[in-house]
Design a protein around this motif. Structure first.
Motif, short mmCIF file in Angstrom:
data_model
loop_
_atom_site.label_atom_id
_atom_site.label_comp_id
_atom_site.label_asym_id
_atom_site.label_seq_id
_atom_site.Cartn_x
_atom_site.Cartn_y
_atom_site.Cartn_z
N ARG A 6 0.82 -1.11 0.12
CA ARG A 6 0.16 0.17 0.10
C ARG A 6 0.72 1.27 -0.37
O ARG A 6 0.09 2.44 -0.93
CB ARG A 6 -1.06 0.38 1.36
CG ARG A 6 -2.22 -1.09 0.92
CD ARG A 6 -3.13 -0.53 2.09
NE ARG A 6 -2.33 -0.61 3.52
CZ ARG A 6 -2.74 -1.43 4.61
NH1 ARG A 6 -3.02 -2.71 3.99
NH2 ARG A 6 -1.92 -1.47 5.34
N TYR B 103 2.64 1.37 -3.59
CA TYR B 103 1.96 1.94 -4.97
C TYR B 103 1.27 3.23 -4.21
O TYR B 103 1.20 3.81 -5.27
CB TYR B 103 0.54 0.73 -4.50
CG TYR B 103 0.88 -0.47 -5.35
CD1 TYR B 103 1.80 -0.91 -5.66
CD2 TYR B 103 -0.49 -1.68 -5.09
CE1 TYR B 103 2.15 -2.24 -5.48
CE2 TYR B 103 -0.14 -2.43 -5.19
CZ TYR B 103 1.06 -3.28 -5.06
OH TYR B 103 1.26 -4.82 -5.99
N ARG C 283 4.26 5.63 -5.57
CA ARG C 283 4.76 5.21 -6.85
C ARG C 283 3.49 5.86 -7.80
O ARG C 283 3.61 6.84 -8.74
CB ARG C 283 4.57 3.83 -7.37
CG ARG C 283 5.77 2.88 -6.87
CD ARG C 283 5.84 1.53 -7.38
NE ARG C 283 6.31 1.99 -9.06
CZ ARG C 283 6.78 0.69 -9.19
NH1 ARG C 283 6.37 -0.30 -9.41
NH2 ARG C 283 7.23 1.21 -11.51
N ASP D 165 9.51 -3.81 -2.75
CA ASP D 165 9.09 -4.55 -2.79
C ASP D 165 9.02 -6.00 -2.75
O ASP D 165 8.87 -6.59 -2.24
CB ASP D 165 8.00 -4.76 -4.69
CG ASP D 165 7.60 -5.14 -5.09
OD1 ASP D 165 6.50 -6.50 -4.03
OD2 ASP D 165 6.37 -5.34 -5.57
N MET E 197 -3.35 -3.78 -10.56
CA MET E 197 -2.51 -3.91 -11.51
C MET E 197 -2.25 -5.08 -12.87
O MET E 197 -1.05 -5.11 -13.68
CB MET E 197 -1.56 -4.46 -10.46
CG MET E 197 -1.06 -3.71 -9.46
SD MET E 197 -0.20 -2.51 -9.53
CE MET E 197 -1.25 -1.47 -10.29
N PHE F 281 -1.72 2.36 -9.57
CA PHE F 281 -0.97 1.81 -8.55
C PHE F 281 -2.17 2.46 -7.23
O PHE F 281 -2.43 1.78 -6.32
CB PHE F 281 -0.24 2.63 -8.59
CG PHE F 281 1.47 2.01 -9.17
CD1 PHE F 281 1.41 0.62 -8.50
CD2 PHE F 281 2.27 1.70 -10.19
CE1 PHE F 281 2.81 -0.11 -9.13
CE2 PHE F 281 3.27 1.43 -10.92
CZ PHE F 281 3.19 0.43 -10.17
N SER G 200 -4.57 0.53 -6.81
CA SER G 200 -4.54 -0.92 -6.03
C SER G 200 -3.97 -0.04 -4.46
O SER G 200 -4.26 -1.46 -3.87
CB SER G 200 -3.52 -1.06 -6.90
OG SER G 200 -3.04 -1.88 -7.96
N ALA G 201 -3.27 0.90 -4.14
CA ALA G 201 -3.38 0.96 -2.94
C ALA G 201 -4.81 1.18 -1.85
O ALA G 201 -4.67 0.60 -0.88
CB ALA G 201 -2.49 1.85 -2.70
#
Length: 192
Positions: A17, A20, A23, A63, A132, A171, A174-175
């Protein structure tokens, strides 16, 4: 959720989390700077072109360290190698012109998109990976588009800002999804 996936959720998901989110911020700032510098291959643009895959390498290292023991780490090491090659390739291509930069970026987007797709599929049990998976697939298509655009007269680097921004949005999604999956897992564990 199995006990193994709950353990992976507890250890890897919080780090993912945070990663992402960082990023997302990097991609948006990078895209803004690329637009601000314009699409000429100035020194600033060449530095930006090198920094994007270099940051990808650093993010993959973080990661991999946070995902030790997970099935997805092999793909992360492949991503590190591919992104390192892309950073070097972009540094060299920057001296040759926009078309060569788009060729290198396009090849990188295709290969790294495939790797991202595989890693995300392996991480499905964590939750929040559909973005992702989609991002990896779009990266492959975008890379093919960059390769096609490189062959056209007067290619432009402006398309890379859109690519970075869209990737950053994935990203962020997804987080947010990982946060939701963690809340759901905690709620389910509390009920047991």
């Amino acid at each position: 959720m199995t006990p193994a996936s709950t353990s992976e959720q507890d250890t890897a998901a919080p780090a993912l989390r945070r990663l992402y989110s960082v990023r997302f911020l990097f991609a948006v700032v990078w895209a803004g700077l690329l637009v601000a510098f314009g699409s000429d291959l100035s020194v600033g643009v060449k530095i930006l072109l090198f920094l994007y895959p270099a940051f990808d390498v650093a993010a993959a290292v973080v990661d991999a360290r946070s995902s030790r023991g997970a099935r997805s780490t092999g793909g992360l090491y492949v991503n590190m190698a591919v992104s390192t090659a892309a950073a070097v390739g972009l540094a060299v291509a920057g001296a040759s012109g926009t078309a060569d930069v788009l060729r290198v970026w396009g090849a990188w987007a295709v290969v790294s998109g495939l790797v991202q797709l595989v890693v995300a599929l392996l991480r499905r049990s964590l939750g929040g990976q559909w973005a992702m998976i989609l991002s990896g697939g779009i990266s492959v298509l975008a890379g093919a588009s960059f390769l096609t655009n490189a062959a056209k007269p007067d290619p432009s680097l402006g398309v890379l800002a859109g690519y970075a921004t869209l990737g950053g949005v994935f990203f962020l999604v997804s987080a947010l999804r990982l946060s939701r999956a963690a809340r759901t897992a905690r709620t389910a564990a509390a009920r047991q």
